[in-house]
Enzyme design. Structure first.
Site, PDB file in Angstrom:
ATOM      1  CG  ASN A  10     -29.851  -5.500  -3.847  1.00  0.00           C
ATOM      2  OD1 ASN A  10     -29.971  -4.329  -3.500  1.00  0.00           O
ATOM      3  ND2 ASN A  10     -29.407  -6.440  -3.031  1.00  0.00           N
ATOM      4  NE  ARG A  93     -32.307  -5.831   0.016  1.00  0.00           N
ATOM      5  CZ  ARG A  93     -31.190  -5.509   0.651  1.00  0.00           C
ATOM      6  NH1 ARG A  93     -30.108  -5.195  -0.042  1.00  0.00           N
ATOM      7  NH2 ARG A  93     -31.146  -5.502   1.953  1.00  0.00           N
ATOM      8  CG  HIS A 182     -31.136  -8.837   7.016  1.00  0.00           C
ATOM      9  ND1 HIS A 182     -30.399  -8.837   8.198  1.00  0.00           N
ATOM     10  CD2 HIS A 182     -30.311  -8.355   6.065  1.00  0.00           C
ATOM     11  CE1 HIS A 182     -29.188  -8.376   7.962  1.00  0.00           C
ATOM     12  NE2 HIS A 182     -29.111  -8.068   6.666  1.00  0.00           N
ATOM     13  NE  ARG A 243     -24.620  -2.258   9.178  1.00  0.00           N
ATOM     14  CZ  ARG A 243     -25.482  -3.005   8.499  1.00  0.00           C
ATOM     15  NH1 ARG A 243     -26.595  -3.417   9.066  1.00  0.00           N
ATOM     16  NH2 ARG A 243     -25.248  -3.337   7.263  1.00  0.00           N
ATOM     17  CD  GLU A 386     -31.341 -11.338   1.521  1.00  0.00           C
ATOM     18  OE1 GLU A 386     -30.131 -11.621   1.501  1.00  0.00           O
ATOM     19  OE2 GLU A 386     -31.792 -10.295   1.994  1.00  0.00           O
TER      20      GLU A 386
END
Ligand code: AMP
Length: 410
Positions: A10, A93, A182, A243, A386
């Protein structure tokens, strides 16, 4: 014996996270992180879970190429190097696959070109992902390398959910639509929730709440995503660590016209200094809960705004799905913060939703139900994974032994 290990990479703009997995028994052979690439204070932390040994190296790591070479050296020290015949593939990823990539994809030059074409819609993420891919391909050009996209799971969204109500020609020209993110987490967790209920993914409707530092919700009908809260970018939707999530787009014009802020300043405001952090100065839910316990009003309001937005999405996705079998919490906040789960579900008995206080208070790494046995709709906590999802998708694509069974059983 055919190769049975998958390395998951990743690559972020200044970091590389990695895990080496044994696909025969799901064990993690090595887990690590290279951070602050390009700075003087770079660091690699490499852990071998089987022995608990952790090694740390500090000192400048100039670029991703050096970072990956350092990772390869660390793996070598444990006899797990990139040239081992047991390594079946590398799974990367990739954040943005646009509408083009609906499945994990074996990487070749054409795939790299297509990921590059998506840079304008993911300027922060795709270039870093590409650097990781190019570097890994240079190190092991003969090894299958697979791109697993964060957006892929959401490509099943109907147009009614994926389009914004703006001029369709402009939207098409600039590829403005809702992509969602996601995706590997939503895919893994929705499937694992079906397994927890003893059902097949095709037979259940699930609302997945991925609440980490970034946060997103999705509505999954029979194993297919039909709506999700993130949009063109990961800024839309829930209140997150830093965010803002949803807001009236006119706030942006207002801040520019009246506040005199530049486009970049507003961008930084909404992505980096808003959300829980903007509301109360902390983006870590642990700290916010601690402050609430001490009677801190600012932290309380931040929590209330976070929960209000979350409840609106639960209600919206209930309506989108019509029938809901489970609401499931995952990621750092969702898995660990019992008060968030309790507040998100409180008073929703009319929708068949309830949380059992004792079950909700249990701390565990296992998938579990937190709703009372009598509840019409299950409320569950399912730790996300993940890396395992990327590894199993990668392994399945290259025809790894028993890969399909592993995916179903996750
Ligand atoms: P993630 O992005 O999934 O790694 O989630 C990271 C976030 O999870 C942190 O910023 C914390 O807000 C939250 N978190 C982690 N552990 C806990 C905990 N025990 N209680 C509440 N929040 C937690």
């Amino acid at each position: 014996m055919s190769p049975f290990r998958v390395l998951v990479l990743n690559s972020g703009s200044s970091s590389v996270k990695y895990q080496l997995l044994d696909m025969r028994d799901r064990s993690r052979l090595a887990v690590g992180l290279v951070e602050r690439i390009g700075e003087q204070t770079s660091r690699i932390t490499h852990t071998v879970p089987a022995t608990g040994e952790t090694r740390e190296q500090n000192g400048p790591i100039a670029d991703h190429e050096t970072a990956l070479k350092t990772v390869a050296e660390e793996l070598d020290r444990d006899g797990l190097g990139l040239d081992s015949p047991d390594l079946a593939a590398i799974g990367h990823r990739v954040v943005h696959g646009g509408m083009f990539f609906t499945e994990p994809t074996l990487i070749d030059d054409a795939v790299i070109t297509e990921i590059e074409r998506l840079v304008p819609v993911a300027p922060l993420h795709n270039p870093a992902n590409l650097t990781g891919i190019r570097t890994a391909m240079a190190l092991r050009p003969d090894l299958p390398q697979v791109a697993v996209f964060d957006t892929a799971f959401h490509t099943t969204m109907p147009e009614s959910a994926a389009r914004y109500a703006i001029d369709a020609r402009i939207a098409d020209r600039y590829r403005v639509r809702r992509y969602g993110f996601h995706g590997t987490s939503h895919a893994y967790v929705s499937r694992a929730t079906a397994a927890l209920l003893g059902k097949r993914p095709e037979d259940v409707n699930v609302i997945v709440l991925h609440l980490g530092n970034g946060a997103s919700a999705s509505a999954v009908r029979g194993g297919r995503c039909v709506d999700t809260s993130m949009g063109l970018t990961p800024l839309e939707g829930l209140v997150m660590g830093t965010r803002s999530g949803d807001l009236d787009p006119a706030v942006i014009f207002h801040l520019q016209r009246v506040g005199g802020m530049s486009m970049d300043e507003v961008d930084t405001l909404l992505n980096k200094t808003s959300g829980l952090f903007g509301l109360c100065g902390d983006n870590d839910m642990r700290e916010i809960l601690r402050r609430i316990d001490e009677g801190d009003e600012e932290a309380r309001l931040a929590f209330d705004i976070y929960i209000h937005r979350l409840r609106k999405y639960i209600g919206a996705y209930y309506a989108v799905l019509g029938r809901v079998d489970a609401v499931v919490f995952t990621a750092g906040v969702g898995e660990n913060a019992a008060p968030v789960r309790q507040a998100a579900i409180a008073g929703l008995e009319g929708l068949g939703l309830a949380v059992d206080g004792d079950l909700n208070a249990v701390r565990s790494d296992e998938p579990r139900l937190v709703s009372p046995a009598s509840a019409r709709v299950a409320v569950a906590v399912v730790p996300t994974d993940e890396e395992w999802e990327i590894a199993t998708q990668t392994y399945a694509l290259i025809g790894g032994e028993g890969a399909d069974e592993k995916r179903k059983g996750s």
